[in-house]
Scaffold this active site. Structure first.
Site, PDB file in Angstrom:
ATOM      1  N   ASP A  81       0.872  -1.172   0.000  1.00  0.00           N
ATOM      2  CA  ASP A  81       0.000   0.000   0.000  1.00  0.00           C
ATOM      3  C   ASP A  81       0.916   1.230   0.000  1.00  0.00           C
ATOM      4  OD1 ASP A  81      -1.524   2.197   0.790  1.00  0.00           O
ATOM      5  OD2 ASP A  81      -2.772   1.026   2.163  1.00  0.00           O
ATOM      6  N   VAL A  82       0.855   2.030  -1.064  1.00  0.00           N
ATOM      7  CA  VAL A  82       1.825   3.138  -1.172  1.00  0.00           C
ATOM      8  C   VAL A  82       1.548   4.277  -0.184  1.00  0.00           C
ATOM      9  CG1 VAL A  82       2.383   2.629  -3.584  1.00  0.00           C
ATOM     10  CG2 VAL A  82       0.635   4.364  -3.060  1.00  0.00           C
ATOM     11  N   ASN A  87       1.968   5.338 -10.443  1.00  0.00           N
ATOM     12  CA  ASN A  87       0.652   5.300 -11.076  1.00  0.00           C
ATOM     13  C   ASN A  87      -0.500   5.184 -10.082  1.00  0.00           C
ATOM     14  OD1 ASN A  87      -1.350   4.489 -13.369  1.00  0.00           O
ATOM     15  ND2 ASN A  87      -1.410   2.777 -11.915  1.00  0.00           N
ATOM     16  N   TYR A 104      -8.439  15.162  -4.925  1.00  0.00           N
ATOM     17  CA  TYR A 104      -7.846  14.658  -6.175  1.00  0.00           C
ATOM     18  C   TYR A 104      -7.203  15.804  -6.951  1.00  0.00           C
ATOM     19  CZ  TYR A 104      -7.503  11.975 -10.558  1.00  0.00           C
ATOM     20  OH  TYR A 104      -7.046  11.331 -11.685  1.00  0.00           O
ATOM     21  N   LYS A 133      -3.170  16.151  -7.839  1.00  0.00           N
ATOM     22  CA  LYS A 133      -2.599  16.159  -9.186  1.00  0.00           C
ATOM     23  C   LYS A 133      -1.898  17.501  -9.472  1.00  0.00           C
ATOM     24  CE  LYS A 133      -3.871  11.960 -10.139  1.00  0.00           C
ATOM     25  NZ  LYS A 133      -2.908  10.862 -10.251  1.00  0.00           N
TER      26      LYS A 133
HETATM   27  P1  NAD Z   1      -7.600   2.244 -11.649  1.00  0.00           P
HETATM   28  O1  NAD Z   1      -8.538   2.411 -10.515  1.00  0.00           O
HETATM   29  O2  NAD Z   1      -7.761   1.066 -12.544  1.00  0.00           O
HETATM   30  O3  NAD Z   1      -6.079   2.247 -11.151  1.00  0.00           O
HETATM   31  C1  NAD Z   1      -5.641   2.749  -9.930  1.00  0.00           C
HETATM   32  C2  NAD Z   1      -4.737   1.702  -9.343  1.00  0.00           C
HETATM   33  O4  NAD Z   1      -4.138   2.211  -8.150  1.00  0.00           O
HETATM   34  C3  NAD Z   1      -5.523   0.438  -8.962  1.00  0.00           C
HETATM   35  O5  NAD Z   1      -4.857  -0.707  -9.443  1.00  0.00           O
HETATM   36  C4  NAD Z   1      -5.495   0.470  -7.442  1.00  0.00           C
HETATM   37  O6  NAD Z   1      -5.532  -0.803  -6.845  1.00  0.00           O
HETATM   38  C5  NAD Z   1      -4.175   1.176  -7.194  1.00  0.00           C
HETATM   39  N1  NAD Z   1      -4.093   1.727  -5.852  1.00  0.00           N
HETATM   40  C6  NAD Z   1      -5.008   2.502  -5.218  1.00  0.00           C
HETATM   41  N2  NAD Z   1      -4.592   2.774  -3.986  1.00  0.00           N
HETATM   42  C7  NAD Z   1      -3.390   2.169  -3.839  1.00  0.00           C
HETATM   43  C8  NAD Z   1      -2.465   2.075  -2.767  1.00  0.00           C
HETATM   44  N3  NAD Z   1      -2.705   2.674  -1.589  1.00  0.00           N
HETATM   45  N4  NAD Z   1      -1.319   1.379  -2.961  1.00  0.00           N
HETATM   46  C9  NAD Z   1      -1.060   0.769  -4.146  1.00  0.00           C
HETATM   47  N5  NAD Z   1      -1.916   0.807  -5.172  1.00  0.00           N
HETATM   48  C10 NAD Z   1      -3.062   1.503  -5.022  1.00  0.00           C
HETATM   49  O7  NAD Z   1      -7.706   3.595 -12.494  1.00  0.00           O
HETATM   50  P2  NAD Z   1      -6.690   4.218 -13.574  1.00  0.00           P
HETATM   51  O8  NAD Z   1      -7.508   5.124 -14.385  1.00  0.00           O
HETATM   52  O9  NAD Z   1      -5.904   3.177 -14.233  1.00  0.00           O
HETATM   53  O10 NAD Z   1      -5.767   5.126 -12.645  1.00  0.00           O
HETATM   54  C11 NAD Z   1      -4.345   5.090 -12.716  1.00  0.00           C
HETATM   55  C12 NAD Z   1      -3.801   6.478 -12.532  1.00  0.00           C
HETATM   56  O11 NAD Z   1      -4.216   7.284 -13.640  1.00  0.00           O
HETATM   57  C13 NAD Z   1      -4.297   7.192 -11.274  1.00  0.00           C
HETATM   58  O12 NAD Z   1      -3.239   7.892 -10.671  1.00  0.00           O
HETATM   59  C14 NAD Z   1      -5.329   8.161 -11.827  1.00  0.00           C
HETATM   60  O13 NAD Z   1      -5.478   9.300 -11.017  1.00  0.00           O
HETATM   61  C15 NAD Z   1      -4.706   8.509 -13.162  1.00  0.00           C
HETATM   62  N6  NAD Z   1      -5.644   9.079 -14.123  1.00  0.00           N
HETATM   63  C16 NAD Z   1      -6.674   8.343 -14.631  1.00  0.00           C
HETATM   64  C17 NAD Z   1      -7.546   8.944 -15.525  1.00  0.00           C
HETATM   65  C18 NAD Z   1      -8.698   8.194 -16.121  1.00  0.00           C
HETATM   66  O14 NAD Z   1      -9.563   8.836 -16.758  1.00  0.00           O
HETATM   67  N7  NAD Z   1      -8.793   6.887 -15.998  1.00  0.00           N
HETATM   68  C19 NAD Z   1      -7.370  10.270 -15.915  1.00  0.00           C
HETATM   69  C20 NAD Z   1      -6.308  10.981 -15.377  1.00  0.00           C
HETATM   70  C21 NAD Z   1      -5.437  10.381 -14.483  1.00  0.00           C
END
Ligand code: NAD
Length: 267
Positions: free
Chosen positions: A70-71, A97, A163, A167
């Site tokens: 857990d990060v 990520n 959020y 960011k």
């Molecule tokens: P997602 O929910 O599939 O991925 C997020 C991942 O982070 C998941 O695998 C989750 O288990 C992991 N995670 C959450 N808390 C954690 C913790 N405490 N320790 C370790 N892992 C943890 O969604 P995604 O869209 O793939 O998101 C990935 C990144 O992209 C995020 O940082 C998100 O903010 C960013 N992002 C996504 C979008 C979008 O539209 N999908 C847009 C902009 C930015």
């Protein structure tokens, strides 16, 4: 892509979505990949399998290692980096990520929920970068970091204050570390996805009506894919991008272009 073969990469939150696609892409480029996950062991295993298939198809002997951590927890981060370095002997790449979001009116957010998001998205990213840089400095070859930011690095996001702040902070985390460690050859960049088809968006992904509403706001008229985010990440990490540092690359179908200005407002 040039220069990625044989490198070791840690990708946080790699059991789904963008992190999964990045881990799979880096393995297909010849990297050994540490697949970090918080609780979804099945998702992490799916990432490992896809990574193996991609690497095999590309003819690389890439290895993967799944590490639960857990990060937002300092002890977990230490265990993640210790395990990765003990297994592969070195570290070249960190992809920050892991991310979460919580929706609430800004005046109603509890301090606990606020901390939860900041602790994963921003503090977790910083602490992982700190651990990676400590390792990079001990090695003869400098490494590279990618922070997965968001269009909300620059676009305010009402109802998602923690959020939005996380960011925005990630932009400065990227630039500050890039400047501080440029002399040591360490590059730090960010990708900023727009609306991307992943589980974090399950309120509109798989709902054609909701998705049509989302698409209307995007100049290119569609969401991004995790693979498009992974392609840009691989580019920023490879040896075609060796003079790029401190930058956030927006991969957003034009979302940051002020779509309201597509047509003139008045004659
Ligand atoms: P997602 O929910 O599939 O991925 C997020 C991942 O982070 C998941 O695998 C989750 O288990 C992991 N995670 C959450 N808390 C954690 C913790 N405490 N320790 C370790 N892992 C943890 O969604 P995604 O869209 O793939 O998101 C990935 C990144 O992209 C995020 O940082 C998100 O903010 C960013 N992002 C996504 C979008 C979008 O539209 N999908 C847009 C902009 C930015």
């Amino acid at each position: 892509m040039k220069g990625l073969q044989g490198k070791t990469a840690i990708v946080t939150g790699a059991s789904s979505g963008i992190g999964q696609a990045i881990a799979v892409r880096l393995a297909a480029e010849g990297c050994n990949v540490v697949i970090n996950y918080r609780s979804d062991a099945e998702g992490a295993e799916a990432t490992a399998q896809q990574a193996h298939e991609g690497a095999t198809a590309a003819g690389y002997p890439s290895q993967t290692l799944k590490v639960q951590a857990d990060v937002s927890q300092v002890a977990d981060i230490k265990q993640l980096f210790d395990t990765a370095i003990a297994t592969f002997g070195r570290l070249d790449i960190l992809v920050n990520n892991a991310g979460i979001q919580m929706e609430a009116a800004s005046h109603e957010v509890s301090p606990e929920d606020f901390d939860k998001v900041i602790n994963v998205n921003l503090r977790g990213a910083y602490l992982c970068a700190r651990a990676a840089i400590q390792q990079f400095l001990q090695q003869s070859q400098p490494g590279s970091i990618i922070n997965v930011s968001s269009v909300h690095e620059v676009i305010p996001r009402p109802q998602y204050i923690s959020y939005s702040i996380s960011k925005g902070g990630m932009g400065n985390l990227t630039r500050t570390l890039a400047l501080e460690y440029a002399r040591q050859g360490i590059r730090v960049n960010a990708i900023a996805p727009g609306a991307t088809e992943t589980p974090i968006n399950d309120d509109w992904v798989d709902d054609p009506q909701q998705e049509a509403i989302v698409n209307r706001h995007i100049p290119l008229g569609r969401p991004g894919t995790p693979e498009e985010m992974a392609a840009a990440t691989a580019f920023l990490l490879c040896d075609e991008a060796t003079y790029i540092t401190g930058q956030t690359l927006y991969i957003d179908g034009g979302l940051t272009l002020y779509a309201d200005f597509r047509e003139p407002w008045s004659a």
